[in-house]
Write a protein that holds these residues in place. Structure first.
Motif, PDB file in Angstrom:
ATOM      1  N   LYS A  19      15.895  -0.119   3.370  1.00  0.00           N
ATOM      2  CA  LYS A  19      15.875   0.411   4.894  1.00  0.00           C
ATOM      3  C   LYS A  19      15.157  -0.304   5.647  1.00  0.00           C
ATOM      4  O   LYS A  19      15.167  -0.234   7.169  1.00  0.00           O
ATOM      5  N   PHE A  20      14.182  -1.343   5.096  1.00  0.00           N
ATOM      6  CA  PHE A  20      13.399  -1.891   6.163  1.00  0.00           C
ATOM      7  C   PHE A  20      12.840  -3.208   5.634  1.00  0.00           C
ATOM      8  O   PHE A  20      12.621  -4.085   6.616  1.00  0.00           O
ATOM      9  N   TYR A  21      13.315  -3.773   4.490  1.00  0.00           N
ATOM     10  CA  TYR A  21      12.468  -4.904   4.202  1.00  0.00           C
ATOM     11  C   TYR A  21      13.223  -5.941   3.891  1.00  0.00           C
ATOM     12  O   TYR A  21      14.648  -5.757   3.348  1.00  0.00           O
ATOM     13  N   SER A  22      12.973  -7.036   4.268  1.00  0.00           N
ATOM     14  CA  SER A  22      13.920  -8.149   4.011  1.00  0.00           C
ATOM     15  C   SER A  22      13.288  -9.268   2.967  1.00  0.00           C
ATOM     16  O   SER A  22      13.931  -9.669   2.238  1.00  0.00           O
ATOM     17  N   GLY A  23      12.076  -9.472   3.009  1.00  0.00           N
ATOM     18  CA  GLY A  23      11.413 -10.320   2.119  1.00  0.00           C
ATOM     19  C   GLY A  23      11.803 -11.839   2.337  1.00  0.00           C
ATOM     20  O   GLY A  23      12.666 -12.203   3.312  1.00  0.00           O
ATOM     21  N   GLY A  24      11.389 -12.746   1.316  1.00  0.00           N
ATOM     22  CA  GLY A  24      11.727 -13.989   1.456  1.00  0.00           C
ATOM     23  C   GLY A  24      10.838 -14.807   2.126  1.00  0.00           C
ATOM     24  O   GLY A  24      11.093 -15.945   2.574  1.00  0.00           O
ATOM     25  N   LEU A  28      12.738  12.073   2.320  1.00  0.00           N
ATOM     26  CA  LEU A  28      11.673  11.767   2.989  1.00  0.00           C
ATOM     27  C   LEU A  28      10.923  10.306   2.746  1.00  0.00           C
ATOM     28  O   LEU A  28      10.660   9.934   3.510  1.00  0.00           O
ATOM     29  N   HIS A  29      11.332   9.823   1.450  1.00  0.00           N
ATOM     30  CA  HIS A  29      11.269   8.666   1.304  1.00  0.00           C
ATOM     31  C   HIS A  29      12.054   7.568   2.076  1.00  0.00           C
ATOM     32  O   HIS A  29      11.359   6.539   2.745  1.00  0.00           O
ATOM     33  N   LEU A  30      13.074   7.938   2.217  1.00  0.00           N
ATOM     34  CA  LEU A  30      13.893   7.116   2.990  1.00  0.00           C
ATOM     35  C   LEU A  30      13.664   6.981   4.529  1.00  0.00           C
ATOM     36  O   LEU A  30      13.589   5.942   5.191  1.00  0.00           O
ATOM     37  N   ASN A  31      13.228   8.168   5.186  1.00  0.00           N
ATOM     38  CA  ASN A  31      12.722   8.279   6.367  1.00  0.00           C
ATOM     39  C   ASN A  31      11.419   7.534   6.621  1.00  0.00           C
ATOM     40  O   ASN A  31      11.363   6.694   7.605  1.00  0.00           O
ATOM     41  N   LEU A  32      10.795   7.499   5.759  1.00  0.00           N
ATOM     42  CA  LEU A  32       9.505   6.832   5.820  1.00  0.00           C
ATOM     43  C   LEU A  32       9.881   5.063   5.766  1.00  0.00           C
ATOM     44  O   LEU A  32       9.272   4.311   6.722  1.00  0.00           O
ATOM     45  N   GLY A  33      10.910   4.802   5.144  1.00  0.00           N
ATOM     46  CA  GLY A  33      11.478   3.390   4.981  1.00  0.00           C
ATOM     47  C   GLY A  33      12.140   3.187   6.365  1.00  0.00           C
ATOM     48  O   GLY A  33      11.794   2.098   7.111  1.00  0.00           O
ATOM     49  N   PHE A  34      12.827   4.029   7.297  1.00  0.00           N
ATOM     50  CA  PHE A  34      13.361   3.957   8.589  1.00  0.00           C
ATOM     51  C   PHE A  34      12.004   3.848   9.629  1.00  0.00           C
ATOM     52  O   PHE A  34      12.047   2.860  10.397  1.00  0.00           O
ATOM     53  N   LEU A  35      11.051   4.487   9.299  1.00  0.00           N
ATOM     54  CA  LEU A  35       9.889   4.302  10.037  1.00  0.00           C
ATOM     55  C   LEU A  35       9.031   3.073  10.170  1.00  0.00           C
ATOM     56  O   LEU A  35       9.005   2.602  11.000  1.00  0.00           O
ATOM     57  N   LEU A  36       9.057   2.610   8.876  1.00  0.00           N
ATOM     58  CA  LEU A  36       8.505   1.160   8.641  1.00  0.00           C
ATOM     59  C   LEU A  36       9.487   0.214   9.237  1.00  0.00           C
ATOM     60  O   LEU A  36       8.851  -0.766   9.892  1.00  0.00           O
ATOM     61  N   GLY A  37      10.781   0.430   9.203  1.00  0.00           N
ATOM     62  CA  GLY A  37      11.635  -0.773   9.831  1.00  0.00           C
ATOM     63  C   GLY A  37      11.615  -0.514  11.404  1.00  0.00           C
ATOM     64  O   GLY A  37      11.522  -1.651  11.861  1.00  0.00           O
ATOM     65  N   PHE A  38      11.368   0.764  11.508  1.00  0.00           N
ATOM     66  CA  PHE A  38      11.179   0.779  13.416  1.00  0.00           C
ATOM     67  C   PHE A  38      10.074  -0.014  13.634  1.00  0.00           C
ATOM     68  O   PHE A  38      10.037  -0.666  14.717  1.00  0.00           O
ATOM     69  N   LEU A  43      14.700   2.932  -7.239  1.00  0.00           N
ATOM     70  CA  LEU A  43      14.708   3.767  -5.926  1.00  0.00           C
ATOM     71  C   LEU A  43      13.819   3.026  -4.940  1.00  0.00           C
ATOM     72  O   LEU A  43      14.082   3.039  -3.778  1.00  0.00           O
ATOM     73  N   GLN A  44      12.724   2.273  -5.273  1.00  0.00           N
ATOM     74  CA  GLN A  44      11.724   1.325  -4.562  1.00  0.00           C
ATOM     75  C   GLN A  44      12.702   0.301  -3.728  1.00  0.00           C
ATOM     76  O   GLN A  44      12.724   0.218  -2.602  1.00  0.00           O
ATOM     77  N   TYR A  45      13.267  -0.348  -4.565  1.00  0.00           N
ATOM     78  CA  TYR A  45      13.866  -1.659  -4.254  1.00  0.00           C
ATOM     79  C   TYR A  45      15.410  -1.407  -3.674  1.00  0.00           C
ATOM     80  O   TYR A  45      15.514  -2.199  -2.580  1.00  0.00           O
ATOM     81  N   VAL A  46      15.939  -0.525  -4.111  1.00  0.00           N
ATOM     82  CA  VAL A  46      17.236  -0.444  -3.613  1.00  0.00           C
ATOM     83  C   VAL A  46      17.299   0.476  -2.368  1.00  0.00           C
ATOM     84  O   VAL A  46      17.702   0.104  -1.217  1.00  0.00           O
ATOM     85  N   GLU A  47      16.900   1.710  -2.630  1.00  0.00           N
ATOM     86  CA  GLU A  47      17.119   2.569  -1.585  1.00  0.00           C
ATOM     87  C   GLU A  47      15.836   2.585  -0.413  1.00  0.00           C
ATOM     88  O   GLU A  47      16.332   2.633   0.802  1.00  0.00           O
ATOM     89  N   SER A  92       0.724  -1.253  -0.058  1.00  0.00           N
ATOM     90  CA  SER A  92       0.065   0.018  -0.160  1.00  0.00           C
ATOM     91  C   SER A  92       0.892   1.230  -0.102  1.00  0.00           C
ATOM     92  O   SER A  92       0.417   2.294  -0.532  1.00  0.00           O
ATOM     93  N   VAL A  93       2.315   1.128   0.459  1.00  0.00           N
ATOM     94  CA  VAL A  93       2.967   2.369   0.510  1.00  0.00           C
ATOM     95  C   VAL A  93       3.482   2.202  -0.896  1.00  0.00           C
ATOM     96  O   VAL A  93       3.420   3.610  -1.370  1.00  0.00           O
ATOM     97  N   LEU A  94       3.722   1.435  -1.641  1.00  0.00           N
ATOM     98  CA  LEU A  94       4.319   1.384  -3.032  1.00  0.00           C
ATOM     99  C   LEU A  94       3.085   2.064  -3.997  1.00  0.00           C
ATOM    100  O   LEU A  94       3.463   2.734  -4.822  1.00  0.00           O
ATOM    101  N   LEU A  95       1.907   1.665  -3.599  1.00  0.00           N
ATOM    102  CA  LEU A  95       0.837   2.396  -4.214  1.00  0.00           C
ATOM    103  C   LEU A  95       0.886   4.125  -4.318  1.00  0.00           C
ATOM    104  O   LEU A  95       0.569   4.718  -5.352  1.00  0.00           O
ATOM    105  N   LEU A  96       1.411   4.539  -3.562  1.00  0.00           N
ATOM    106  CA  LEU A  96       1.574   6.024  -3.541  1.00  0.00           C
ATOM    107  C   LEU A  96       2.900   6.105  -3.907  1.00  0.00           C
ATOM    108  O   LEU A  96       3.165   7.182  -5.063  1.00  0.00           O
ATOM    109  N   THR A  97       4.056   5.711  -3.680  1.00  0.00           N
ATOM    110  CA  THR A  97       5.446   6.347  -3.576  1.00  0.00           C
ATOM    111  C   THR A  97       6.066   5.673  -5.154  1.00  0.00           C
ATOM    112  O   THR A  97       6.707   6.684  -5.908  1.00  0.00           O
TER     113      THR A  97
END
Lengths: 649, 357, 85
Positions: free
Chosen positions: A628-633, A468-478, A620-624, A346-351
């Motif tokens: 910051k938060f996603y591991s997958g698998g 902003l995008h990266l910090n959103l990632g940090f927040l999700l990771g948090f 930019l979604q996948y790498v950056e 759902s985040v990707l739907l925006l970003t």
């Protein structure tokens, strides 16, 4: 921001006599993800498949082989009753098998015949212009016949110097000769032609004049060729006749074989079986009642607590609304989320569309690509294509909005722009660019935004978007970490990054504003945050600090790739309307050429407009961002069951 | 079918080195290796019947082979042909996706299948096997194409076959030495010829690739010699001049001459000092009744060391060689299962012959 | 001889300050472009090798392939900074 569906681990235990019913019930619900049993010390073993497995497999192998031979692909399903399919299966399969093998055998036979004819023809060709009946070549007592080719040329006089009793036929083109000589002189003549590189040719066994025979052979060839064609057409007609049958029976048999082979995946003892697996918690009751009613309550189903170390093994099913669903494609392209993770679809739907739109930002391309996507969506009903087209449409909406913001249409600027070198007119007369406030390095921020005239400001803006995008990632990771390991862990590992940025920001404001207290405060915050990071992620985290800057700067590709698209578009426009067709009042050859260039150039750029912004936005979604938060698998939820396409109960 | 089978990549130039596209080939080969059957599959295969296993592999990398051949064969014959075809085509694919040095080394390595096929043909003719039986065992992964091989299999006598091979390197040996009875000797000579040819190709290894490749082959030679030595010692053959002609030169660690002269107990004792001991010690019981256990252990050892090497040297010939022997092992395992099932062997007997990593 | 002519012809400095700036900017983008091209070539061939066998690796392959692109983006930023300074 959703999480994957909550799963329940369930274990079904029962006597082997009800295994079949249990399997049927589970298969029909299509809601139970079975955990494959691996034999261990427990004494339980996997079982043998049901009896029909062997027979079903045999037919499947045959059907799939025939399907691949005929080149049958999945098509618009014609739904048939599975009972009917099964009943007719044996006889129809037999019929099909026999039909095809008869025809293929016939084709092989005919092709061999063709090869045979061809070699007969080859034998014939050297004698063609000599055109002597082959019966004349043999059956003499006192005459030798030399038929063959030579390298040089052979004159009558050369032979006549040896003997008078001869007859010579030469075809100067193919260098073939036929020479009749009296037996007495044959040896000497042979020496002569040997010197000329004589190589004997086989004389065809059948009699007849070569040209006549050739005509017959060619006639025969045409006949055989026609027969092959018609047999092939026969196979093609079998393809259309049996396609539905093949697809339907493949489906029915696949279902049968999946059911029959389930015992290979579960733990069994001499009398009992254990089926271990997962089901979405919301569907647990459905599974229970289905199994109970099928086995008259003889199977024991129990819920097991999911222990923490098991969480890695929980299958993951998305839990998104229909609007967000297409974005799952982008997720699966990378990797399915783990059960314990936030599903960022759902985040990707925006970003994702946001960044795509920021890069492309052109009303013209948005309309073209949007219409294209809608058309493809309507025309191709494939499950693989639909979500992609939806994503493309989302992206075009964003592109359209940014197109208005940038005032761009197919590389033309819509609003006029006043610069130091004069006014550049826009496409829409009367739309004047408004200067809003000063930007970076002497540029001015305007509406609409002229990207080509405020590059430095745009770099600043895109890097800010990146932060902003990266910090959103940090927040999700948090949030991910805090949920499983507590708030402190989350703060130390992910929150520290945000605090580091705040520290740098305070210090920067301090330096720029000449406020040294603020600078020191910023520095102190920075140092504390780095220490937190050291505690949270160890020295690795600290080493990665500079990468934050790299990640942020990486977002400047938004403007860089955008500019390249604009420049291509405006270059096409310049070539078409300034160079080829400068005089717009004159309509003639130049105008047509200009329009062709315009269409081709923008056609190319339209294709690039899917690829370049798409790939860069994705990256930019996948790498950056994901970094910051996603591991997958996560393990993909794959319930035991089947969605029928070609058959129904 | 001829089109796929008949096309064999040409032997590439020995000196051409710069064109080896390792990044591409190695990652592709690694992806291919990840598609080999995982070890969890084997217990399930053991519980299935022949047609089920056929269907199972039709759903995997063997799809094209089964599809193609299911119209012509069925049952274990189908499986056997499909496995051979798949192996041959897989190796042909390796030659297609590599260039330069690795391509050259692989194609030299694959000559073993020419040897295998010649042995099969001769053996088949000696024991009057039917053409169909011979065809079932041929693997056209070498330079001899399937078309050529099936023509050879159709011939009446071994003399004709040897005559038809007159353009190959093996002709002089076959023509001069083979008398229709001394097959064991010829087979051994062919093996020796293969390995000496291979070592000749490697030459004095300078490049890292050739060094690793050489090591790979040397290990294989050791394993082969060890197997032969065990067989001979158990049969009571002690004579050095009887043993030595059967040894292949160029092994990594085993001193064949010394080992050959030792009696059985001392021979086993001497092996204790080699790198192979850990791998084989489990089957070193005093009255070893069959060599299957030993051979499986040695094969397992070479598979494992290949994987270790390929981690040490990830972008080189090694991961490709590693894949080659793993793929061969998979096909072997499947073949053992199919044949075992067809012959109605007990599960335990079949399992003992499988090498599963 | 030819060389002398050139020296005579170029009476002023071959590159003035603006020229040096432009040249610097050009170098910044050229060298980084070459660098990321080279890196991407290596990774890209590997990624295609993997994808040829397993289409599911597309996402991972794409990511790995475009990682070196950051180099040329930095080059671009550097060259823009040189130009605007």
């Amino acid at each position: 921001m959703s999480r994957p569906k909550v799963m329940t681990r369930a274990v079904i235990v029962g006597h082997k006599s009800i295994l079949k019913q249990t399997i049927e019930a589970l298969y029909d619900t299509n809601l139970f993800h079975i955990e494959d049993f691996v034999e261990d010390e427990s004494g339980f073993k996997i079982d043998k498949p049901f009896e029909n497995a062997e027979d079903v497999s045999k037919k499947l192998v045959k059907i799939r082989s025939i399907a691949s031979y005929l080149g049958i692909a999945s098509n618009e399903p014609v739904v048939q009753k599975s009972g009917t399919v099964l009943r007719e299966l044996d006889s129809k399969l037999d019929e099909l098998d026999r039909g095809i093998s008869d025809k293929t055998e016939l084709i092989i036979q005919l092709e061999n015949e063709l090869k045979d004819l061809d070699s007969q023809k080859k034998e014939l060709l050297p004698f063609l212009s000599i055109n002597l009946d082959f019966d004349y070549f043999r059956g003499y007592e006192s005459i030798n016949v030399f038929a063959g080719t030579i390298k040089g040329s052979l004159e009558e006089s050369q032979v006549s110097s040896i003997t008078k009793a001869f007859e010579l036929y030469v075809d100067p083109q193919s260098k073939s000769i036929v020479l009749f000589v009296a037996k007495n002189d044959a040896d000497r003549v042979y020496e002569l032609i040997q010197g000329l590189g004589f190589r004997e040719l086989r004389v065809p066994e059948r009699g007849g004049v070569p040209s006549e025979t050739l005509r017959l052979i060619e006639q025969k060839e045409a006949e055989v060729g026609k027969k092959i064609e018609s047999t092939k057409a026969g196979i093609d007609s079998m393809k259309s006749k049996y396609a539905d049958f093949i697809l339907a029976s493949d489906e029915v048999l696949s279902i049968e074989s999946e059911k029959a082979e389930l015992p290979l995946k579960i733990a069994t003892s001499a009398n009992a079986f254990i089926i271990d697996g997962w089901t979405p918690s919301e569907d647990y009751d459905t599974v229970v009642s289905a199994v109970n009613s099928a086995t008259a309550g003889k199977a024991y189903i129990s819920k097991l607590e999911i222990e923490e170390e098991e969480e890695e093994r929980v299958p993951v099913e998305y839990n998104n609304s229909a609007v967000v669903e297409p974005m799952q494609q982008i997720m699966d392209l990378y990797s399915r989320p783990k059960y314990t993770e936030i599903d960022p679809s759902s985040v990707l739907l925006l970003t994702f569309p946001l960044i795509y739109g920021m890069i492309l930002g052109d009303i013209g391309y948005a309309i073209i690509l949007g219409v294209l996507a809608l058309a493809v969506k309507k025309a191709v009903k494939s499950e693989a294509v639909q979500p992609l087209m939806n994503i493309l449409i989302y992206c075009q909406i964003s592109t359209f909005i940014f197109g208005i913001l940038y005032g761009e249409f197919m590389g033309f600027s819509l609003a006029s722009l006043h610069t130091a070198h004069g006014t550049i007119p826009g496409l829409i007369p009367g739309w004047e660019t408004i200067t809003l406030f000063p930007g970076l390095s002497g540029e001015h921020v305007t509406f609409p935004v002229h990207r080509t005239h405020m590059i430095m400001t745009m770099i600043g803006a895109t890097v800010t978007v990146g932060l902003l995008h990266l910090n959103l990632g940090f927040l999700l990771g948090f949030s991910n970490i805090a949920r499983h390991h507590g708030f402190m862990h989350g703060l130390l590992e992910k929150g520290s990054w945000i605090i580091i940025e705040i520290g740098v920001l305070i210090a920067a404001v301090g330096i720029l504003g000449g406020n040294s207290i603020l600078t020191y405060v910023g520095a102190a915050v920075f140092v504390i945050a780095v220490l937190m990071l050291l505690k949270g992620e160890g020295i690795q985290g600290v080493v990665e600090l500079p990468s934050l800057m790299g990640n942020a700067l990486s977002y400047s590709r938004i403007i860089a790739v955008g500019l390249s698209s604009i420049y291509i578009a405006s270059t096409v426009n310049d070539i078409a309307f300034e160079m080829i067709w400068p005089d717009h009042s004159q309509i003639g050859f130049a105008a047509i050429a200009a329009i062709i260039v315009f269409i081709l150039g923008h056609g190319l750029n339209t294709v690039l407009s899917i690829i370049a912004p798409g790939l860069h936005a994705l990256r930019l979604q996948y790498v950056e961002f994901f970094g910051k938060f996603y591991s997958g698998g996560g393990i993909i939820y794959n319930p035991f069951g089947y969605i029928r396409k070609y058959t129904e109960e | 079918m001829d089109k796929i089978w008949g096309k064999k990549p040409r032997k590439s130039d020995k000196k051409k080195k710069g064109t080896s596209n390792y990044a591409y080939a190695v990652t592709r080969v690694r992806a291919m290796k990840s598609k080999l059957l995982p070890k969890e599959t084997y217990p399930r295969l053991m519980n299935m019947g022949i047609d089920e296993i056929t269907r199972f592999i039709q759903e995997s990398e063997y799809k094209n082979d089964i599809d193609e051949l299911a119209m012509k064969y069925s049952g274990a014959d189908l499986a056997e042909h499909a496995l051979n075809r798949n192996l041959a085509l897989t190796y042909a694919k390796l030659l297609l996706i590599t260039a330069g040095e690795p391509n050259y080394l692989i194609s030299e390595y694959l000559r073993r299948y020419d040897i295998w096929n010649i042995k099969t043909l001769l053996r088949g003719k000696q024991y009057n096997a039917s053409e169909e039986e011979i065809l079932e065992t041929l693997i056209s992964a070498g330079e001899l194409t399937y078309t050529t091989l099936s023509e050879l299999a159709a011939m009446e006598s071994y003399e004709e076959i040897i005559e038809a091979l007159n353009e190959t390197d093996y002709y002089p040996l076959l023509q001069e030495e083979y008398d229709g009875t001394n097959l064991a000797y010829i087979e051994n000579e062919l093996d020796k010829m293969y390995y000496s040819g291979l070592f000749g190709v490697i030459g004095k290894p300078r490049s890292k690739d050739r060094k690793l490749f050489a090591r790979f082959i040397k290990l294989e030679v050791d394993a082969k010699n060890m197997g032969t030595l065990f067989r001979l010692k158990k049969a009571g053959v002690e004579q050095l001049d009887e043993i030595m002609p059967l040894m292949i030169e160029g092994g990594l660690e085993l001193n064949t001459e010394k080992l050959a002269s030792l009696p059985y107990e001392e021979f086993v004792e001497a092996l204790r000092k080699t790198r192979y001991w850990d791998a084989i010690s489990g089957v070193m019981v005093p009255d070893m009744d069959s060599l299957t256990g030993l051979e499986c252990r040695l094969l397992k050892f070479s598979l494992e060391s290949a994987t270790t090497y390929s981690h040490v040297s990830p972008i080189s010939i090694v991961p490709i060689m590693d894949y080659i022997i793993y793929k061969n092992n998979e096909v072997n395992n499947l073949r053992i299962i199919f044949r075992g099932k067809e012959a109605g062997l007990e599960d335990e007997l079949i399992k003992d012959q499988l090498v599963v990593i | 001889m030819v060389g002398e002519d050139l020296v005579v012809a170029a009476s002023g400095p071959i590159l003035d300050a603006a020229g040096m700036k432009a040249l610097g900017a050009a170098l910044a983008i050229t060298i980084t472009g070459l660098a990321s091209a080279w890196a991407e070539k290596e990774i890209g061939t590997a990624a295609i090798g993997a994808m040829a066998e397993n289409e599911g690796l597309f996402g991972k392959g794409l990511i790995l392939t475009v990682i070196p692109e950051t180099i040329v983006i930095f080059g671009l930023v550097a060259s823009l900074l040189i130009n605007s300074a």
